[in-house]
Write a protein that holds these residues in place. Structure first.
Motif, PDB file in Angstrom:
ATOM      1  N   LEU A  33       0.822  -1.210   0.000  1.00 35.00           N
ATOM      2  CA  LEU A  33       0.000   0.000   0.000  1.00 35.00           C
ATOM      3  C   LEU A  33       0.852   1.254   0.000  1.00 35.00           C
ATOM      4  O   LEU A  33       0.341   2.365  -0.102  1.00 35.00           O
ATOM      5  CB  LEU A  33      -0.940  -0.013   1.207  1.00 35.00           C
ATOM      6  N   ARG A  45      -6.996  -3.512  -2.401  1.00 34.38           N
ATOM      7  CA  ARG A  45      -7.621  -3.179  -1.119  1.00 34.38           C
ATOM      8  C   ARG A  45      -9.018  -2.601  -1.335  1.00 34.38           C
ATOM      9  O   ARG A  45      -9.958  -2.922  -0.617  1.00 34.38           O
ATOM     10  CB  ARG A  45      -6.758  -2.167  -0.367  1.00 34.38           C
ATOM     11  N   GLN A  49     -12.322  -4.029   0.146  1.00 36.21           N
ATOM     12  CA  GLN A  49     -13.116  -3.230   1.081  1.00 36.21           C
ATOM     13  C   GLN A  49     -14.549  -3.076   0.577  1.00 36.21           C
ATOM     14  O   GLN A  49     -15.495  -3.137   1.354  1.00 36.21           O
ATOM     15  CB  GLN A  49     -12.455  -1.856   1.254  1.00 36.21           C
ATOM     16  N   GLU A  53     -17.854  -4.126   2.548  1.00 40.13           N
ATOM     17  CA  GLU A  53     -18.857  -3.103   2.889  1.00 40.13           C
ATOM     18  C   GLU A  53     -20.237  -3.481   2.339  1.00 40.13           C
ATOM     19  O   GLU A  53     -21.253  -3.271   3.001  1.00 40.13           O
ATOM     20  CB  GLU A  53     -18.412  -1.732   2.352  1.00 40.13           C
ATOM     21  N   ARG A 293     -17.598   5.071  -4.662  1.00 42.63           N
ATOM     22  CA  ARG A 293     -16.929   4.919  -3.368  1.00 42.63           C
ATOM     23  C   ARG A 293     -15.511   5.466  -3.410  1.00 42.63           C
ATOM     24  O   ARG A 293     -15.056   6.105  -2.471  1.00 42.63           O
ATOM     25  CB  ARG A 293     -16.927   3.428  -3.007  1.00 42.63           C
ATOM     26  N   PHE A 294     -14.767   5.231  -4.511  1.00 42.41           N
ATOM     27  CA  PHE A 294     -13.335   5.548  -4.498  1.00 42.41           C
ATOM     28  C   PHE A 294     -12.952   6.646  -5.495  1.00 42.41           C
ATOM     29  O   PHE A 294     -11.772   6.943  -5.671  1.00 42.41           O
ATOM     30  CB  PHE A 294     -12.515   4.280  -4.791  1.00 42.41           C
ATOM     31  N   GLN A 295     -13.905   7.229  -6.187  1.00 40.35           N
ATOM     32  CA  GLN A 295     -13.644   8.351  -7.089  1.00 40.35           C
ATOM     33  C   GLN A 295     -12.641   7.976  -8.176  1.00 40.35           C
ATOM     34  O   GLN A 295     -11.886   8.805  -8.632  1.00 40.35           O
ATOM     35  CB  GLN A 295     -13.088   9.558  -6.311  1.00 40.35           C
TER      36      GLN A 295
ATOM     37  N   ARG B 152      -4.181  11.700  -2.250  1.00 42.55           N
ATOM     38  CA  ARG B 152      -3.011  10.815  -2.191  1.00 42.55           C
ATOM     39  C   ARG B 152      -2.901  10.105  -3.523  1.00 42.55           C
ATOM     40  O   ARG B 152      -3.874   9.554  -4.028  1.00 42.55           O
ATOM     41  CB  ARG B 152      -3.193   9.775  -1.087  1.00 42.55           C
ATOM     42  N   TYR B 153      -1.723  10.136  -4.118  1.00 39.64           N
ATOM     43  CA  TYR B 153      -1.570   9.443  -5.396  1.00 39.64           C
ATOM     44  C   TYR B 153      -0.190   8.826  -5.478  1.00 39.64           C
ATOM     45  O   TYR B 153       0.716   9.174  -4.729  1.00 39.64           O
ATOM     46  CB  TYR B 153      -1.810  10.413  -6.560  1.00 39.64           C
ATOM     47  N   ARG B 203     -10.719  13.147  -1.195  1.00 41.84           N
ATOM     48  CA  ARG B 203     -12.046  12.956  -1.801  1.00 41.84           C
ATOM     49  C   ARG B 203     -12.456  11.484  -1.882  1.00 41.84           C
ATOM     50  O   ARG B 203     -13.632  11.163  -1.879  1.00 41.84           O
ATOM     51  CB  ARG B 203     -12.034  13.563  -3.225  1.00 41.84           C
ATOM     52  N   ALA B 204     -11.442  10.599  -1.967  1.00 40.32           N
ATOM     53  CA  ALA B 204     -11.763   9.168  -2.092  1.00 40.32           C
ATOM     54  C   ALA B 204     -11.837   8.483  -0.724  1.00 40.32           C
ATOM     55  O   ALA B 204     -12.005   7.276  -0.648  1.00 40.32           O
ATOM     56  CB  ALA B 204     -10.705   8.475  -2.948  1.00 40.32           C
ATOM     57  N   GLU B 206      -9.363   8.399   1.354  1.00 37.46           N
ATOM     58  CA  GLU B 206      -8.028   7.961   1.768  1.00 37.46           C
ATOM     59  C   GLU B 206      -7.559   8.817   2.944  1.00 37.46           C
ATOM     60  O   GLU B 206      -7.792  10.026   2.972  1.00 37.46           O
ATOM     61  CB  GLU B 206      -7.027   8.117   0.617  1.00 37.46           C
ATOM     62  N   ALA B 217      -1.414   5.344   6.685  1.00 31.86           N
ATOM     63  CA  ALA B 217      -1.552   5.794   5.311  1.00 31.86           C
ATOM     64  C   ALA B 217      -2.159   4.694   4.447  1.00 31.86           C
ATOM     65  O   ALA B 217      -2.578   4.939   3.327  1.00 31.86           O
ATOM     66  CB  ALA B 217      -0.189   6.206   4.767  1.00 31.86           C
ATOM     67  N   ALA B 218      -2.210   3.475   4.959  1.00 32.76           N
ATOM     68  CA  ALA B 218      -2.744   2.368   4.158  1.00 32.76           C
ATOM     69  C   ALA B 218      -4.267   2.311   4.199  1.00 32.76           C
ATOM     70  O   ALA B 218      -4.871   1.489   3.537  1.00 32.76           O
ATOM     71  CB  ALA B 218      -2.183   1.056   4.676  1.00 32.76           C
ATOM     72  N   ASP B 219      -4.890   3.185   4.995  1.00 36.94           N
ATOM     73  CA  ASP B 219      -6.329   3.027   5.218  1.00 36.94           C
ATOM     74  C   ASP B 219      -7.174   3.894   4.296  1.00 36.94           C
ATOM     75  O   ASP B 219      -6.865   5.072   4.063  1.00 36.94           O
ATOM     76  CB  ASP B 219      -6.669   3.383   6.671  1.00 36.94           C
ATOM     77  N   ASN B 220      -8.231   3.315   3.805  1.00 40.41           N
ATOM     78  CA  ASN B 220      -9.285   4.080   3.164  1.00 40.41           C
ATOM     79  C   ASN B 220     -10.454   4.075   4.127  1.00 40.41           C
ATOM     80  O   ASN B 220     -11.000   3.041   4.448  1.00 40.41           O
ATOM     81  CB  ASN B 220      -9.695   3.440   1.840  1.00 40.41           C
ATOM     82  N   LEU B 221     -10.833   5.257   4.586  1.00 43.59           N
ATOM     83  CA  LEU B 221     -11.802   5.343   5.681  1.00 43.59           C
ATOM     84  C   LEU B 221     -13.195   5.693   5.190  1.00 43.59           C
ATOM     85  O   LEU B 221     -14.064   6.059   5.966  1.00 43.59           O
ATOM     86  CB  LEU B 221     -11.342   6.383   6.711  1.00 43.59           C
ATOM     87  N   GLY B 222     -13.377   5.606   3.847  1.00 46.42           N
ATOM     88  CA  GLY B 222     -14.654   6.013   3.252  1.00 46.42           C
ATOM     89  C   GLY B 222     -15.867   5.311   3.844  1.00 46.42           C
ATOM     90  O   GLY B 222     -16.976   5.819   3.729  1.00 46.42           O
ATOM     91  N   ALA B 223     -15.676   4.184   4.461  1.00 53.19           N
ATOM     92  CA  ALA B 223     -16.828   3.445   4.958  1.00 53.19           C
ATOM     93  C   ALA B 223     -17.214   3.836   6.379  1.00 53.19           C
ATOM     94  O   ALA B 223     -18.281   3.473   6.849  1.00 53.19           O
ATOM     95  CB  ALA B 223     -16.536   1.948   4.916  1.00 53.19           C
TER      96      ALA B 223
END
Lengths: 372, 914
Positions: A33, A45, A49, A53, A293-295, B152-153, B203-204, B206, B217-223
């Protein structure tokens, strides 16, 4: 007074037992990651995810909420082992991952001790094919993809002399891929004129490596590397003015490749493990959910991770609890996938058809495969 | 009595009252505080988090402004300066890499003009800073004059996931990749120490930064619900669930950075302020409860003490204790007045009671003190009013149980209701006439059931309310009555005993010339005389004495000694029949009379039987003496026979032993025969050769003849040597065998040597048959024992098998086997596959002289000797198992070290019998 108290405590006991929520089901994910392979890791990931979800929104697996634990392997075996140990300690039911072949060995070693199955979305090395272990995967092995690439480029692109760079930081994959390619390509009548090993890192001398490839006077340049490295190699080749055909591998075929490579990668050929032009309702609804969800659009790793995760949940619903999960995955298939059903053989390997694509104007276009 | 569901002590009641008051008050106040304060705190938190989010976003924008402003001059410079200069200024911008990890200038077409990496990123000379950003999202969204921040990219330039900022001026865009540490520090600075959790995502969804430490930094917290709300633009401070806890989440989007700022504060008990409020209210409640309890207890004690004292005093009055107390007055006026009145009342009552008691005491004392006259008072209905001590004593009924009972219902000392009713009738009569009744004798009973006779008188005295009281006075005369009747009974009894006695008894008066006074029934029967015929007569008058001298002797003795003991005399019956009697007599002085009591026992029959017994005894003794004499003669004869038998047995054993020795000698001699025979043959050959050679020497001696002679002499010498050595060996072993056999020497030896010698010795007899001995004895078993006897045992067992086992078989096998059974013991099995031994014979097989081949040469001693040697000398065991038709097995178990002989015992000398 005493009896009243007894009745109260009994009532409370039953209420507590009845209301106690079921223990959540823990699923681990390991992928790169951070660092150079993060495109693959993030896409995987995200697919993982999203699957979790969606399952949780629909009430979980047989009423159990799914809890996720996401770990970064940083493309480093030691870190990968630590990540796996953390997941084992947290008592996950299954590990989804890793995303690169080189990480399988340390993770599988740790998981095997704990009896936890490892289901990888994207690992393709043929070294693991036909082994009855706790390792399962969604993709076909490199034999399918490397062979397809060799045939296509020999027959369709008229390539006869290929110069190759391959990334030894993912040796399990890259060497295996190259071996299959070489065998197939040479048997057709071509020759591999240069095989240059490099280890991906900050101080990789892309320009020097490309010059070394060109010294062998090849018809085509083949990059067995990740998206970041492939982009940099392509950019260097174009800077120098090389006009050879550029070939890359399915590893680099992530959605980020376009952004990373810029115009330099236009005209590059590669094998793809899914069909972006698919109009099936299942793919379209998945794509829509993913983008919301992820744009960002989903890549092959996203689909593979999503399919792997959903297959695991389906196997659990069909009775694969605890240590029986691996058997359920092997025996209770096929499982629903986005573009095709997931079916494991008795060694936990699968088949997944591939398409040949070329990059045109920053898009992957499918080219007709006439190699058969 | 007042009915109450539950009564409390005064002190508890007052305590409870005070505690309840405190608790209810505090509960109400606390509840109101909580009800009012908690929503207020929640509202504050809601507003605060929303405000915080906006504030923090602005603060971070401001903090990051500094970075943007550094990029702008480079972009401006790129328009006119040389690429070297641009690179230098980029490197200056990087500096230590604290802010940027990489900075590069990008042309409009997207290709990198020049760039620099931070040292920490490993800026090696070979690292190329080039590339094509034409399709990079950040580059494409960059616009004139305004810096743009990325999500983040994955950057191809630094090869890592990063956050970039792009600033465009003219044709040039400068892109900087932010050092994560810098962003982290900035966020920490901005978030301050407010205690709120701050989270920044792109926006995503992240993760960009946060002060929680929970995410990487490995987490996507969108949920996460808080992020979901923020991304949907709905984060306005509402309460959400976050990892199982309620939080207030406020959020805002920074337009400049394109990131979402989320600030959370715990809701409910997680909220610090709410927690403090609740804890304060609970502490207040608990504290007041505690203080209330303490105070209430003390207060209640103070109040209840004087009242308790009063109650105690009243209790004492009720129980008749009128003593004054020395207690000091309390603090409550009403109670003090009450206490004084109470004391006065008590004094008055006390005085009156004392007066009455004195007059009563006089009467009671006189009634109570009499012990022999039972006095009772009754009313006219028969109810007991008084019961004095003497009544208790005489009748057994205590005053307590008697007083109050009515005699017609509870008869007390009356025998039954009828008698009680009769008594009541007398009472009525006395009441009516006014005259006393009695004294009359009455039959009554005691409480324990004993009968009483009393003399009773009854009279009336005036009682309360004008009614008469009836007084009974009784005197106990039971004892007197009983003494009278006892005397009569005892006289009757004596008479009965006298008559019933089986011994003939007579009484005569010593003062009245021995005239007979009384005879009993037995006397009448014994002497066949009637009472009426003898009473008043002297012995001579009735003619009972057969010899007058006896009579004189009797008279003299009894007058002199006062008694006669078993005097024998012949007395005559009424019909003249003489009786031999034993007379015992005694003078008893009763009330001045001297009476002679005579017991006459008829001993005629007894005497006759005694004589008969005496004669019989004498005859018996004679007969016994005769028999004894006969028996001892027989015994002597038997001893001699046994002695002969034993001697014969010893001789036989010796013979058997010699026979086995003979067999051994024969065997060894046979073995010797071969080598010595060989030696003889060869030596005679040598002699011949020598003769021939001598002749040749006389004529002419060729070389070949000499050689031939020397060769044959050599060969012959070799053969001689070998055979004589063999003979010497055999003689040696024979010597050993002979010594062992004859002297029972004890020495250490190997079992296999003994076995080999025995099989060798038995060779001749074996070879006559086609039976085989299989020696399976293990090598190397070393024993400290008696090799001779052990050999003999083995030989006897093998011999036994040869003689008995194979009668129906031409070629049988005998097996010798060993096994170590446990430490110090060894088992040797001698088995055959012959005809077996019947069960009946198995029992007797070790008995001496037992043989199934009697008269065919069997002595019947072989196994017996073997058994004795094993048990007595070798200290072991020997038994046999057999299946008829299949074969037999002798199991020999001996210790590897034989026991030390205690002495030259019989068992030892028995087989050797020297």
């Amino acid at each position: 007074m005493k009896s009243l108290f007894r009745i109260l405590s009994l009532t409370m006991f039953f209420m507590l037992t009845a209301c106690a929520p079921q223990e959540p089901l823990k699923i681990g994910f390991i992928g790169g990651l951070t660092g150079r392979v993060a495109d693959l890791g993030q896409a995987g990931r995200n697919g993982f995810q999203l699957a979790v979800e969606q399952v949780n929104a629909a009430g979980g697996v047989d009423g159990r909420t799914v809890e996720i634990l996401v770990k970064d392997d940083g493309q480093d075996p030691a870190q990968a082992r630590r990540a796996a140990e953390e997941l084992v300690a947290a008592k996950v039911a299954l590990i989804i991952g890793p995303m690169t072949s080189a990480m399988v060995e340390p993770i599988l070693a740790t998981a095997t001790k704990a009896g936890i199955a490892v289901l990888s979305p994207t690992v393709t090395t043929a070294e693991l094919t036909g082994k009855d272990d706790l390792f399962l995967r969604i993709m076909a092995d490199t034999r399918t993809y490397a062979d397809m690439s060799a045939r296509y480029n020999f027959r369709r692109n008229g390539v006869r002399r290929v110069a190759v760079v391959f990334d030894t930081s993912n040796r399990a994959y890259s060497e295996n891929w190259l071996t299959v390619f070489r065998e197939s390509f040479v048997s057709l009548g071509g020759s591999v004129v240069a095989e240059i090993a490099f280890s991906s890192g900050d101080d990789t001398g892309y320009a020097a490596l490309v010059r070394k490839m060109l010294d062998a006077k090849p018809d085509a340049l083949l990059f067995v590397s990740s998206a970041v490295d492939t982009a940099r190699f392509a950019q260097q080749a174009r800077r120098i003015g090389a006009s050879q055909i550029l070939i890359s591998v399915e590893w680099s075929a992530t959605e980020r490749l376009i952004e990373l490579g810029g115009k330099a990668i236009d005209g590059m050929y590669m094998v793809q493990q899914f069909d972006r032009n698919d109009n099936s309702p299942s793919y379209l609804s998945f794509k829509k959910a993913y983008e919301t969800r992820f744009q960002a659009p989903p890549g092959f790793a996203s689909i593979a991770a999503y399919d792997a995760t959903q297959a695991a949940f389906e196997a659990m619903r069909r009775g694969g609890q605890g240590t029986g999960l691996k058997q359920a995955l092997l025996e209770k298939g096929p499982f629903t996938g986005i573009q095709q059903a997931v079916q494991f053989d008795r060694f936990g390997d699968s088949q997944r058809p591939a398409l040949h694509t070329i990059i045109r104007d920053g898009r992957f276009d499918v080219v007709e495969d006439i190699s058969e | 009595m007042i009915c109450v569901s539950r009564s409390f002590r005064l002190r508890s009641f007052i305590s409870l009252l005070l505690v309840a008051t405190t608790t209810v008050t505090m509960g109400l106040v606390g509840g109101i505080i909580l009800l009012y304060r908690i929503p207020q705190i929640n509202e504050e938190a809601r507003t605060a988090v929303q405000q915080e989010a906006v504030d923090k976003a602005q603060l971070l924008e401001f903090a990051l402004d500094g970075l943007e402003s550094q990029l702008r001059p480079v972009a401006a410079m790129a328009g006119y300066a040389s690429s070297v200069a641009v690179t230098q200024s980029l490197e200056a911008l990087i500096g230590q890499g604290k802010q940027f990890l990489a900075v590069y200038v990008v042309s409009q077409s997207g290709s990198i003009l020049s760039g620099a990496f931070s040292k920490t990123q490993g800026a090696t000379p070979s690292r190329s800073i080039d590339g094509d950003l034409s399709r990079n999202l950040l580059f494409r969204s960059a616009s004139q004059g305004k810096a743009v921040w990325s999500d983040r990219y994955l950057s191809a330039q630094s090869g890592n996931v990063t956050i970039g900022v792009a600033s465009t001026l003219g044709r040039w865009t400068v892109v900087g990749e932010i050092a994560p540490q810098y962003l982290h520090n900035s966020v920490n600075t901005v978030s301050g120490r407010g205690g709120e959790q701050m989270l920044i995502v792109d926006r995503a969804g992240e993760y960009i930064a946060g002060n929680d430490g929970k995410y990487t930094a490995a987490d996507n917290l969108g949920a996460l619900p808080i992020v979901k709300d923020a991304l949907a633009g709905q984060g306005t401070g509402q309460q959400l669930e976050h990892y199982g806890e309620a939080v207030f989440a406020g959020s805002t989007k920074s337009d400049k950075l394109g990131w979402y700022f989320i600030v959370t504060r715990p809701a409910g008990m997680g909220n610090h302020q709410i927690r403090i409020t609740v804890v304060l209210v609970i502490a207040g409640f608990g504290g007041s409860l505690l203080v209330g309890l303490l105070l209430a207890t003390l207060w209640a004690r103070g109040v209840s003490r004087p009242i308790q004292r009063m109650i105690d005093r009243t209790h004492r009055f009720a129980e008749g204790d009128y003593a004054k107390t020395t207690e000091t007055a309390g603090r409550i006026t009403e109670l003090n007045t009450f206490a004084e009145d109470l004391q006065r009342m008590a004094d008055a009552v006390h005085e009156r009671e004392l007066e009455m008691l004195r007059s009563k005491e006089c009467l009671r004392a006189s009634l109570e003190s009499t012990t022999s006259v039972a006095i009772q008072w009754y009313d006219i209905e028969g109810r007991v009013l008084y019961w004095n001590k003497a009544s208790e004593f005489i009748y057994g009924f205590s005053a307590k149980e008697a007083i109050g009972s009515i005699i017609t219902e509870t008869p007390l000392m009356f025998q039954n209701q009828e008698q009680a009713i009769k008594a009541l009738g007398i009472f009525k009569e006395v009441e009516l006439s006014g005259l006393p009744y009695g004294p009359a004798e009455l039959q009554l009973r005691r409480q324990d059931g004993g009968n009483l006779v009393v003399l009773s008188s009854t009279f009336a005295i005036p009682g309360e309310n004008g009614k008469n009281i009836l007084v009974c006075m009784d005197v106990d005369v039971t004892e007197r009555k009983r003494a009278e009747s006892d005397l009569q009974d005892s006289e009757k009894e004596l008479k009965a005993i006298f008559n019933a006695s089986p011994a003939a008894m007579s009484v005569s008066d010593a003062n009245n010339e021995f005239r007979t006074i009384k005879v009993n029934d037995a006397w009448e029967r014994q002497f066949c005389r009637q009472k009426q015929d003898v009473i008043g007569l002297q012995g001579t008058e009735m003619g009972i004495w057969s010899d007058g001298a006896d009579r004189e002797r009797f008279r003299a003795t009894i007058m002199h000694d006062g008694f006669v003991d078993e005097m024998e005399a012949v007395l005559l019956r009424g019909d003249g029949q003489p009786l031999l009697c034993s007379i015992t007599a005694q003078i008893a002085e009763i009330g001045g009379n001297r009476l002679i009591l005579m017991v006459t026992t008829d001993i005629t029959d007894r005497r006759r039987i005694e004589t008969e017994i005496r004669e019989l005894n004498a005859e018996l003794e004679n007969r016994v003496a005769k028999r004894t004499e006969e028996l001892s003669g027989a015994n002597e004869e038997l001893a001699t026979t046994l002695d002969n038998l034993r001697r014969t047995q010893k001789e036989l054993v010796q013979t058997e032993k010699l026979a086995s020795l003979g067999a051994l000698v024969a065997g060894v001699a046979h073995e010797l025969n071969t080598p010595i025979g060989n030696a003889v043959t060869v030596s005679s050959t040598l002699l011949n050769a020598q003769v021939m050679f001598s002749e040749r020497v006389k004529t002419s001696l060729s070389r070949s003849v000499l050689n031939g002679f020397v060769d044959s002499v050599g060969e012959i010498a070799l053969i001689l040597d070998r055979n004589l050595h063999r003979a010497a060996e055999l003689v040696g072993s024979f010597k050993q065998l002979a010594v062992d056999q004859s002297s029972y020497q004890r020495r250490p030896f190997y079992l296999q040597d003994v076995a080999n010698e025995i099989i060798l010795a038995m060779g001749p007899s074996l070879r006559k048959t086609s039976h085989k001995v299989h020696n399976e004895i293990e090598q190397g078993i070393r024993l400290d024992s008696y090799p001779g006897p052990l050999g003999q045992v083995l030989m006897n067992l093998i011999n036994n098998a040869l003689i008995h086992a194979f009668t129906e078989k031409d070629s049988g096998s005998i097996f010798l086997r060993t096994k170590l059974i446990h430490s110090g013991w060894i088992a040797i099995d001698v088995c055959d596959d012959g005809c077996g031994i019947s069960e009946e014979n198995q029992k007797r097989i070790f008995d001496p002289f037992f043989t199934t081949r009697l008269g065919q040469g069997g002595s019947g001693l072989g196994l017996h000797i073997a058994f004795n040697l094993v048990v007595d000398l070798l200290g072991g065991k020997l038994d046999v198992t057999s299946t008829p038709g299949k074969g037999s097995c002798f199991h020999l178990q001996i210790p590897t070290v034989a026991p030390q002989p205690m002495a030259q015992t019989d068992a030892l000398s028995y087989p050797s019998s020297s």
